[in-house]
Write an enzyme that holds these catalytic residues in place. Structure first.
Site, PDB file in Angstrom:
ATOM      1  CE  LYS A  88      -2.809   0.936   3.027  1.00  0.00           C
ATOM      2  NZ  LYS A  88      -2.427   2.146   4.722  1.00  0.00           N
ATOM      3  CB  SER A  89       4.298   2.594   2.295  1.00  0.00           C
ATOM      4  OG  SER A  89       3.421   2.063   3.166  1.00  0.00           O
ATOM      5  NE  ARG A  97       5.806   6.468   0.900  1.00  0.00           N
ATOM      6  CZ  ARG A  97       4.940   6.526   2.273  1.00  0.00           C
ATOM      7  NH1 ARG A  97       4.237   5.620   2.003  1.00  0.00           N
ATOM      8  NH2 ARG A  97       5.591   6.960   2.549  1.00  0.00           N
ATOM      9  NE  ARG A 134      -5.372   8.616  10.782  1.00  0.00           N
ATOM     10  CZ  ARG A 134      -4.579   7.150  10.073  1.00  0.00           C
ATOM     11  NH1 ARG A 134      -5.557   7.097   8.813  1.00  0.00           N
ATOM     12  NH2 ARG A 134      -3.178   6.882  10.413  1.00  0.00           N
ATOM     13  CB  SER A 185       5.020  10.372  11.355  1.00  0.00           C
ATOM     14  OG  SER A 185       3.871  10.456  10.695  1.00  0.00           O
ATOM     15  CG  ASP A 195       0.825   0.205   9.844  1.00  0.00           C
ATOM     16  OD1 ASP A 195       0.114   0.572  10.460  1.00  0.00           O
ATOM     17  OD2 ASP A 195       1.008   0.800   8.297  1.00  0.00           O
ATOM     18  NE  ARG A 226      -2.618  -1.830   8.252  1.00  0.00           N
ATOM     19  CZ  ARG A 226      -1.906  -1.990   7.525  1.00  0.00           C
ATOM     20  NH1 ARG A 226      -2.336  -3.029   6.402  1.00  0.00           N
ATOM     21  NH2 ARG A 226      -1.857  -1.571   5.759  1.00  0.00           N
TER      22      ARG A 226
HETATM   23  C1  S3P Z   1       2.360   4.482   5.666  1.00  0.00           C
HETATM   24  C2  S3P Z   1       2.728   4.912   7.482  1.00  0.00           C
HETATM   25  C3  S3P Z   1       2.645   4.849   8.832  1.00  0.00           C
HETATM   26  C4  S3P Z   1       1.761   3.871   8.307  1.00  0.00           C
HETATM   27  C5  S3P Z   1       0.188   3.802   7.415  1.00  0.00           C
HETATM   28  C6  S3P Z   1       1.009   3.257   6.240  1.00  0.00           C
HETATM   29  C7  S3P Z   1       2.602   5.307   5.121  1.00  0.00           C
HETATM   30  O1  S3P Z   1       1.671   5.319   9.818  1.00  0.00           O
HETATM   31  O2  S3P Z   1       0.938   2.719   9.639  1.00  0.00           O
HETATM   32  O3  S3P Z   1      -0.401   2.756   7.127  1.00  0.00           O
HETATM   33  O4  S3P Z   1       2.690   5.066   3.487  1.00  0.00           O
HETATM   34  O5  S3P Z   1       3.624   6.207   4.860  1.00  0.00           O
HETATM   35  P1  S3P Z   1       2.391   7.152  10.148  1.00  0.00           P
HETATM   36  O6  S3P Z   1       3.865   7.084   9.073  1.00  0.00           O
HETATM   37  O7  S3P Z   1       1.510   7.754  10.364  1.00  0.00           O
HETATM   38  O8  S3P Z   1       3.208   6.163  12.059  1.00  0.00           O
END
Ligand code: S3P
Length: 441
Positions: free
Chosen positions: A21-22, A26, A127, A172, A326, A399
């Site tokens: 996903k991340s 990107r 959030r 983060s 996560d 999750r």
């Molecule tokens: C993510 C970073 C994490 C993660 C989220 C995806 C990302 O959050 O919990 O599911 O893609 O950069 P944080 O960076 O706020 O900890």
């Protein structure tokens, strides 16, 4: 939808876990800012990443889903508009449930000379966003939001930005990435000090697109300094997204805890900023076999085999938390099956995820008979505990829903998980794969 699950006699098979996903977010965002076309394969067509695509289209980038319609893992073609080619969106940008979409887009929009409004679903609108908008304001962007700028809907008007030198208050990756993306538009070097090893996919991808970016340990060794020099242009990159280790995590836990299990997970991303769960499971006595591939597009990948094992409880080192943030809800499931006490601490960030994951994980696992002590920054769980099937809910948190499904695979009797569709945020096809590896039961 309600998912109904009973413990199978055996958990067996090969699971093609969907794309990360991340990295998918990107790949689309950064290539949208590049000069030219990029092809992304094994893109995750989960709802979060589709929110990112929708927002980028609204900002003028062309993003096409090129995979066959019935195929869950798509190919995406992005036609980049260049660093200065985005245009003012005609409507509000809806980020859905996706914190990554909202926070990373804020970073990009901080450098655009136009006005945008961002919103999301009820979870995302609760959030914290001030952690992103405050440093962006220091760089020169104008931002507005509810609750003194803390909560979405947010508005932002970008500007020509000043470079920032900033110590992140939390580890983060979303915040770090937002500031690095704003740094692409600053008139000097952006320097960020991070307190722990938050995922570094943005840095790796920017480097592969030709950006001058250095990351090095700060004096003392725990913190890291990341420095980015603004580029003239970004080079588009074609990439194959590895399988998401945060999605593989569910099978790693179920395979370790079920008494008769052998699961193969091909092509999983094992970027060291993401592999905290592997370290913790191995320390608990899990049987994991890893076959690494060559590194693809700067991201290391491995085939992982997990087999039944007898887990032992452990104290999870708080320094590991950013590397498995996560995965903590499903680690709580593993802890119920391990002999001895498992302690998770230093994880207060869990309280500001899609739900307050300390409270919701404890609350919903208790419905299955689990005993979990909730702490302000973690959980304490003694095991082994025999879970009992019961009615529970994802509470709209993908999750949590999948963690409950793994608990259900280990419980006596029938479990019914309400709001089961929530898993589509990060794992389309999850229920079908669960059914396939549990022999249809
Ligand atoms: C993510 C970073 C994490 C993660 C989220 C995806 C990302 O959050 O919990 O599911 O893609 O950069 P944080 O960076 O706020 O900890």
């Amino acid at each position: 939808m309600i998912a109904r699950i009973e413990r199978p006699l055996r958990l067996e098979g090969s699971i093609q876990v969907p794309g990360d996903k991340s990295i998918s977010h990107r790949a689309v965002m950064l290539n949208a800012l590049a000069d030219g076309e990029a092809r992304i394969s094994n893109f995750l067509p989960g709802e979060d990443c589709l929110s990112t695509i929708r927002c980028l289209r609204a900002l003028g980038a062309a993003v096409e889903l090129a995979g066959p319609q019935d195929h869950p893992y798509e190919t995406v073609v992005v036609s980049g508009v260049g660093l200065h080619g985005l245009r003012e969106p005609a409507d509000v940008l809806d980020c859905g449930n996706s914190g990554t979409t909202m926070r990373l887009l804020l970073g990009i929009l901080a450098g655009q000379p136009f006005f945008s409004v961002l919103t999301g679903d009820g979870s995302l609108r609760s959030r914290p966003m001030g952690r992103v908008t405050r440093p962006l304001a220091l760089m020169g962007a104008q931002t507005w939001g509810r609750n003194g700028g803390e909560l979405a809907p947010l508005a932002i008007r970008g500007a020509s930005l000043r470079p920032l030198s900033y110590r992140l208050p939390v580890a983060s990756a979303q915040l770090k990435s937002a500031l690095l993306l704003a740094g692409l538009f600053a008139d000097g070097v952006t320097q960020i000090v991070e307190p722990g090893p938050a995922r570094d996919h943005t840095e790796r991808m920017l480097q592969s697109m030709g950006v001058e970016l250095r990351a090095q340990p700060a004096p003392g060794g725990v913190e890291q300094i990341v420095e980015l020099s603004p580029p003239v242009r970004l080079k588009p990159v074609d990439l194959a997204v590895p399988a998401d280790i945060s999605s593989a995590a569910f099978w790693l836990v179920a395979g370790s805890c079920h008494p008769s299990a052998r699961l193969t997970l091909p092509g999983v991303g094992i970027n060291p900023t993401r592999t905290g769960l592997l370290d913790v499971l191995l320390a608990m006595g899990a049987r994991l076999t890893m076959k690494p591939h060559i590194v693809e597009n700067g991201e290391p990948v491995a085939d992982i085999v997990v087999e039944s094992s007898a887990l032992r409880g452990i104290d999870v080192d708080p320094a590991l938390v950013p590397r498995l943030i996560d995965e903590l809800p499903v680690l709580a499931v593993a802890a119920t099956q391990a002999t001895g006490v498992t302690t998770i601490s230093g994880a207060a960030e869990l309280r500001v995820k899609e739900t307050d994951r300390i409270a919701t994980t404890a609350q919903e696992l208790r419905r299955l008979g689990a005993e979990i002590e909730e702490r302000p920054d973690g959980m304490v769980i003694s095991g082994p505990q025999q879970l009992r099937g019961a009615a529970c809910s994802s509470l709209g948190d993908h999750r949590l829903g999948m963690s409950l499904a793994m608990a259900a695979l280990l419980a006596d009797g029938l479990t019914e998980i309400d709001d089961a569709d929530a898993v589509n945020v990060s794992y389309p096809g999850f229920w079908e794969q669960l059914s396939a590896v549990s022999g249809g039961r």
